[in-house]
Design a protein around this motif. Structure first.
Motif, PDB file in Angstrom:
ATOM      1  N   VAL A 171      11.504 -23.397  30.461  1.00 19.41           N
ATOM      2  CA  VAL A 171      10.282 -22.998  30.028  1.00 19.41           C
ATOM      3  C   VAL A 171       9.991 -23.511  28.573  1.00 19.41           C
ATOM      4  CG1 VAL A 171       9.841 -20.426  28.653  1.00 19.41           C
ATOM      5  CG2 VAL A 171      11.251 -20.646  30.761  1.00 19.41           C
ATOM      6  N   SER A 172      10.967 -23.856  27.779  1.00 19.81           N
ATOM      7  CA  SER A 172      10.761 -24.683  26.384  1.00 19.81           C
ATOM      8  C   SER A 172       9.622 -24.320  25.794  1.00 19.81           C
ATOM      9  CB  SER A 172      10.747 -26.167  26.962  1.00 19.81           C
ATOM     10  OG  SER A 172      10.698 -26.985  25.890  1.00 19.81           O
ATOM     11  N   ILE A 173       9.536 -23.272  25.050  1.00 18.61           N
ATOM     12  CA  ILE A 173       8.363 -23.003  24.337  1.00 18.61           C
ATOM     13  C   ILE A 173       8.080 -23.940  23.310  1.00 18.61           C
ATOM     14  CG2 ILE A 173       8.880 -20.300  24.745  1.00 18.61           C
ATOM     15  CD1 ILE A 173      10.317 -20.270  21.849  1.00 18.61           C
ATOM     16  N   LEU A 174       8.831 -24.674  22.662  1.00 14.86           N
ATOM     17  CA  LEU A 174       8.237 -25.710  21.684  1.00 14.86           C
ATOM     18  C   LEU A 174       7.457 -26.719  22.369  1.00 14.86           C
ATOM     19  CD1 LEU A 174      11.019 -26.814  19.161  1.00 14.86           C
ATOM     20  CD2 LEU A 174       9.196 -25.532  18.799  1.00 14.86           C
ATOM     21  N   THR A 175       8.072 -27.279  23.648  1.00  7.23           N
ATOM     22  CA  THR A 175       7.256 -28.352  24.455  1.00  7.23           C
ATOM     23  C   THR A 175       5.836 -27.631  24.986  1.00  7.23           C
ATOM     24  OG1 THR A 175       9.131 -29.030  25.318  1.00  7.23           O
ATOM     25  CG2 THR A 175       7.279 -29.530  26.514  1.00  7.23           C
ATOM     26  N   THR A 176       5.924 -26.543  25.462  1.00  7.19           N
ATOM     27  CA  THR A 176       4.804 -26.095  26.162  1.00  7.19           C
ATOM     28  C   THR A 176       3.632 -25.138  25.152  1.00  7.19           C
ATOM     29  OG1 THR A 176       6.091 -23.821  26.985  1.00  7.19           O
ATOM     30  CG2 THR A 176       5.780 -25.841  28.526  1.00  7.19           C
ATOM     31  N   VAL A 177       4.326 -24.465  24.147  1.00  8.20           N
ATOM     32  CA  VAL A 177       3.360 -23.970  23.380  1.00  8.20           C
ATOM     33  C   VAL A 177       2.607 -25.020  22.578  1.00  8.20           C
ATOM     34  CG1 VAL A 177       3.133 -22.525  21.183  1.00  8.20           C
ATOM     35  CG2 VAL A 177       4.607 -21.697  23.000  1.00  8.20           C
ATOM     36  N   PHE A 178       3.398 -26.142  21.974  1.00  7.86           N
ATOM     37  CA  PHE A 178       2.875 -27.375  21.429  1.00  7.86           C
ATOM     38  C   PHE A 178       1.867 -28.110  22.147  1.00  7.86           C
ATOM     39  CE2 PHE A 178       5.606 -26.720  17.858  1.00  7.86           C
ATOM     40  CZ  PHE A 178       5.029 -27.481  16.852  1.00  7.86           C
ATOM     41  N   GLN A 179       2.126 -28.152  23.609  1.00  8.30           N
ATOM     42  CA  GLN A 179       1.136 -28.717  24.533  1.00  8.30           C
ATOM     43  C   GLN A 179      -0.168 -27.842  24.395  1.00  8.30           C
ATOM     44  OE1 GLN A 179       3.574 -28.991  28.250  1.00  8.30           O
ATOM     45  NE2 GLN A 179       2.603 -31.085  28.314  1.00  8.30           N
ATOM     46  N   LEU A 180      -0.191 -26.522  24.758  1.00  9.38           N
ATOM     47  CA  LEU A 180      -1.201 -25.898  24.998  1.00  9.38           C
ATOM     48  C   LEU A 180      -1.801 -25.077  24.217  1.00  9.38           C
ATOM     49  CD1 LEU A 180      -0.004 -25.329  28.861  1.00  9.38           C
ATOM     50  CD2 LEU A 180      -2.290 -26.225  28.213  1.00  9.38           C
ATOM     51  N   PHE A 181      -1.238 -24.891  22.967  1.00  4.71           N
ATOM     52  CA  PHE A 181      -1.873 -24.034  21.671  1.00  4.71           C
ATOM     53  C   PHE A 181      -3.180 -24.446  21.567  1.00  4.71           C
ATOM     54  CE2 PHE A 181      -2.938 -22.437  17.626  1.00  4.71           C
ATOM     55  CZ  PHE A 181      -2.044 -21.554  17.416  1.00  4.71           C
ATOM     56  N   GLY A 182      -3.604 -25.452  21.544  1.00  4.99           N
ATOM     57  CA  GLY A 182      -4.881 -25.968  21.159  1.00  4.99           C
ATOM     58  C   GLY A 182      -5.980 -25.575  22.333  1.00  4.99           C
ATOM     59  N   LEU A 183      -5.505 -25.617  23.630  1.00  2.00           N
ATOM     60  CA  LEU A 183      -6.101 -25.097  24.477  1.00  2.00           C
ATOM     61  C   LEU A 183      -6.267 -23.810  24.578  1.00  2.00           C
ATOM     62  CD1 LEU A 183      -7.587 -26.231  27.434  1.00  2.00           C
ATOM     63  CD2 LEU A 183      -5.223 -25.664  28.436  1.00  2.00           C
ATOM     64  N   GLY A 184      -5.402 -23.189  24.622  1.00  2.00           N
ATOM     65  CA  GLY A 184      -5.400 -21.616  24.694  1.00  2.00           C
ATOM     66  C   GLY A 184      -6.356 -21.119  23.455  1.00  2.00           C
ATOM     67  N   PHE A 185      -6.083 -21.518  22.439  1.00  2.00           N
ATOM     68  CA  PHE A 185      -7.092 -21.273  21.156  1.00  2.00           C
ATOM     69  C   PHE A 185      -8.535 -21.646  21.501  1.00  2.00           C
ATOM     70  CE2 PHE A 185      -8.973 -22.242  16.871  1.00  2.00           C
ATOM     71  CZ  PHE A 185      -8.845 -20.828  16.466  1.00  2.00           C
ATOM     72  N   GLY A 186      -8.571 -22.887  21.906  1.00  2.00           N
ATOM     73  CA  GLY A 186     -10.162 -23.277  22.159  1.00  2.00           C
ATOM     74  C   GLY A 186     -10.974 -22.555  23.064  1.00  2.00           C
ATOM     75  N   LEU A 187     -10.121 -22.108  24.057  1.00  2.00           N
ATOM     76  CA  LEU A 187     -10.792 -21.231  25.103  1.00  2.00           C
ATOM     77  C   LEU A 187     -11.032 -19.867  24.896  1.00  2.00           C
ATOM     78  CD1 LEU A 187      -8.887 -22.737  28.319  1.00  2.00           C
ATOM     79  CD2 LEU A 187     -11.247 -22.903  27.675  1.00  2.00           C
ATOM     80  N   GLY A 188     -10.047 -19.150  24.021  1.00  2.00           N
ATOM     81  CA  GLY A 188     -10.284 -17.911  23.610  1.00  2.00           C
ATOM     82  C   GLY A 188     -10.301 -17.432  22.461  1.00  2.00           C
ATOM     83  N   GLY A 189     -10.175 -18.562  21.149  1.00  2.00           N
ATOM     84  CA  GLY A 189     -10.114 -18.028  19.916  1.00  2.00           C
ATOM     85  C   GLY A 189      -8.676 -17.130  19.745  1.00  2.00           C
ATOM     86  N   ALA A 190      -8.639 -16.546  18.489  1.00  2.00           N
ATOM     87  CA  ALA A 190      -7.358 -15.981  17.992  1.00  2.00           C
ATOM     88  C   ALA A 190      -6.768 -15.187  19.004  1.00  2.00           C
ATOM     89  CB  ALA A 190      -7.363 -15.545  16.476  1.00  2.00           C
ATOM     90  N   ALA A 191      -7.889 -14.283  19.609  1.00  2.00           N
ATOM     91  CA  ALA A 191      -7.264 -13.367  20.494  1.00  2.00           C
ATOM     92  C   ALA A 191      -6.579 -13.663  21.665  1.00  2.00           C
ATOM     93  CB  ALA A 191      -8.360 -12.410  20.823  1.00  2.00           C
ATOM     94  N   PHE A 192      -6.672 -15.135  22.000  1.00  2.00           N
ATOM     95  CA  PHE A 192      -5.979 -15.468  23.294  1.00  2.00           C
ATOM     96  C   PHE A 192      -4.302 -14.985  23.242  1.00  2.00           C
ATOM     97  CE2 PHE A 192      -3.857 -18.986  20.817  1.00  2.00           C
ATOM     98  CZ  PHE A 192      -2.985 -19.495  21.419  1.00  2.00           C
ATOM     99  N   PHE A 193      -3.883 -14.599  21.854  1.00  2.00           N
ATOM    100  CA  PHE A 193      -2.606 -14.494  21.638  1.00  2.00           C
ATOM    101  C   PHE A 193      -2.124 -13.141  22.797  1.00  2.00           C
ATOM    102  CE2 PHE A 193       0.189 -10.958  20.212  1.00  2.00           C
ATOM    103  CZ  PHE A 193       1.323 -11.688  20.085  1.00  2.00           C
ATOM    104  N   TRP A 194      -3.185 -12.149  23.109  1.00  2.00           N
ATOM    105  CA  TRP A 194      -2.684 -11.160  23.978  1.00  2.00           C
ATOM    106  C   TRP A 194      -2.469 -11.436  25.458  1.00  2.00           C
ATOM    107  CZ3 TRP A 194      -1.052  -7.276  21.317  1.00  2.00           C
ATOM    108  CH2 TRP A 194      -1.458  -7.183  19.957  1.00  2.00           C
ATOM    109  N   THR A 195      -2.952 -12.846  25.678  1.00  2.00           N
ATOM    110  CA  THR A 195      -2.413 -13.219  27.109  1.00  2.00           C
ATOM    111  C   THR A 195      -0.898 -13.273  27.017  1.00  2.00           C
ATOM    112  OG1 THR A 195      -2.720 -15.587  26.514  1.00  2.00           O
ATOM    113  CG2 THR A 195      -4.710 -14.303  27.343  1.00  2.00           C
TER     114      THR A 195
END
Length: 533
Positions: A46-70
């Motif tokens: 799962v590696s949250i450090l790896t994957t969150v760092f990988q995809l944080f920018g993508l998730g934020f760019g696609l959905g803004g701050a509310a992407f957190f609720w996914t």
């Protein structure tokens, strides 16, 4: 096999406990994985450090701050899946867990295709994990940006960043392959050390970012940072790719069951612990990152993700030190995914179910590990990177495709499990038994059918979402139709190729002859061996 044989087969041999024979397979793999190492296998996948760092920018760019609720939505869905897997892991603690569970629930044909899809998905996941190095290493030292030089754009969606990601990813794959070849104890030690560093790193990052707030936690209630037009629902679904990619692989503890001490007791718990720990830590990491970012609207957070937040808010020295923790997590993640894929391939090969199975099923007498499968998985991941070297969407496309394939493979387990539960609703569908200490096996009880049905509904919906032909995921050129539909085309070709081999070789009958239908072992007649940490 008689009961006396079951009991004798589960006893330790010398000072190295080998895999017991009650499941019908020769005891070739060595038990060198303790409780923490089993947890580490799932957590590092799962590696949250790896994957969150990988995809944080993508998730934020696609959905803004509310992407957190996914994140909580995906976590709830995957927790349902993990509960089903924990119940199965207690009854069939075998390498190649997804393949073995599916085969025993629905027959060897469905099981083979489930394993086939899982192997390909795991190879692609190894590739996607390896290129995460690009999201971290250039931020630690600009010299890691080899393609184009230190002044080139390190963003993974840029031409220079994508090319460099392939180079760094291939170098990382060489290292993880060597560690896998050395033996399960070395792999377990490396993964456990990596997870220890990752957990410390997550706690440190969350605390530091929470003490540097630019805004409050209510930021997640708004779509600030979303630059799209029209309705938000489609953007919200697209941004869920980030959470869907992160929270998979908790089943890796099951992949190492034949190498784990007391697997019927240990594995179900470590599967659930890996997911719950990742879910809580990842949520805190996302919220703290959104709170600490100096700006949500200048485009830097979407482009640089959490790496930019660290170096921007903490300065070059402290930020780079924390990025070193992320780099260790990337290594542990790639290693765990590769190990999991190698065990899946080995499990199918020993039943004669794969091309070259005579070689893939060999276990080194010296290291007690399937060396050739580790090499094949590493080489396959490197090939997946190299053929996409000029694809600027390599990161998003690989991420979405590999996770969609894992979701399909997971469905190959939960859907048959639901059918079994419905058909045998009076008995619960699964055999009862005891673990190595004589206690009842982990069970969902009467709620099993409802939990499994909800898990299947979630998986179907998320699979459709992941495979949806979005240009922002699969085709950054915006005008190449085959790139946009590449996920469905690739999966279709994999199924056609698999079907051709399966039918041409008559695998259904061959696997049935080798496949051993086994449910549980009797409680051990001797005291269990003390487990290493």
């Amino acid at each position: 096999m008689r009961r006396s044989e079951l009991t004798a087969a589960s006893r330790p041999v010398g000072d190295i406990t080998t895999s017991p024979a009650p499941v019908g397979y020769p005891p070739e793999l060595r038990r060198g994985v303790g409780g923490f190492a089993s947890f580490a296998a799932g957590f590092s996948f799962v590696s949250i450090l790896t994957t969150v760092f990988q995809l944080f920018g993508l998730g934020f760019g696609l959905g803004g701050a509310a992407f957190f609720w996914t994140w909580p939505l995906v976590f709830a869905g995957q927790l349902l899946v993990a509960l089903c897997f924990a119940e199965l892991a207690a009854r069939w603690p075998l390498s190649g867990a997804i393949y073995q569970w599916s085969s025993r629930l629905s027959g060897t044909t469905v099981g083979w295709f489930t394993g086939w899809i899982m192997i390909i998905g795991q190879i692609l996941t190894v590739a996607a994990a390896a290129i995460a190095a690009q999201a971290v290493l250039p931020g630690i030292w600009s010299g890691f940006q080899i393609v184009g030089g230190p002044g080139a754009d390190p963003s993974i969606v840029s031409p220079t960043g994508a090319h460099n990601a392939v180079l760094l990813g291939c170098l990382l794959l060489v290292i993880t392959t060597v560690v896998n070849i050395l033996g399960i104890r070395q792999m377990a030690a490396a993964t456990s050390a990596g997870v220890a560093v990752e957990i410390v790193g997550v706690i440190a990052l969350v605390l530091v970012l929470f003490f540097l707030p630019e805004r409050g936690p209510q930021v997640v209630a708004h779509t600030t940072g979303w630059a799209g037009g029209g309705g938000y629902f489609g953007a919200f679904l697209a941004s869920s790719l980030m959470a869907a990619y992160v929270m998979v692989g908790f089943d890796s503890a099951g992949e190492l069951a034949e190498e784990t001490h007391s697997p019927r007791r240990t594995t179900p718990r470590t599967i659930l612990r890996a997911l719950v720990t990742s879910g809580v830590g990842g949520a805190a990491l996302i919220v703290s990152g959104l709170m600490a970012a100096s700006s949500l609207t200048d485009g830097k957070l979407a482009a640089g993700g959490l790496s930019w937040v660290l170096t921007d808010r903490l300065g070059a020295v402290v930020g780079r030190l924390l990025l070193c923790c992320v780099a260790v997590a990337v290594f542990a993640c790639t290693l765990a995914v590769q190990t999991s894929g190698a065990r899946m391939m080995y499990s199918m090969a020993r039943e004669g179910a794969l091309p070259g199975h005579r070689y893939l099923a060999k276990v080194s007498a010296r290291t007690g590990t399937p060396i050739i499968t580790s090499i094949v998985v590493g080489a396959g991941a490197a090939i997946a990177l190299l053929v996409n070297v000029r694809q600027s969407a390599i990161f998003t496309a690989l991420s979405s495709l590999c996770i969609a394939m894992l979701y399909l493979a997971y469905l190959g387990v939960t859907l048959p499990l639901l059918v079994v539960r419905i058909r045998q609703r009076r008995t619960g569908g699964l055999p009862d038994g005891v673990d190595e200490t004589g206690r009842p096996l982990f069970s969902l009880g009467r709620g099993g059918t409802v939990i499994t049905a909800l898990a299947v509904l979630y998986q179907v919906g998320m699979t459709v979402n992941l495979l949806w032909p979005r240009a922002e995921i699969y085709d950054l050129t915006g005008g190449t139709w085959w790139l946009r539909w590449s996920a469905l085309l690739f999966i279709g070709l994999c199924l056609v190729a698999g079907a051709a081999y399966f039918l041409a070789r008559g695998l259904n009958r061959r696997i049935e002859l080798r496949h051993v239908s086994h449910t549980h072992v009797e409680p051990p007649s001797v005291e269990p061996v003390a487990e290493p940490a």
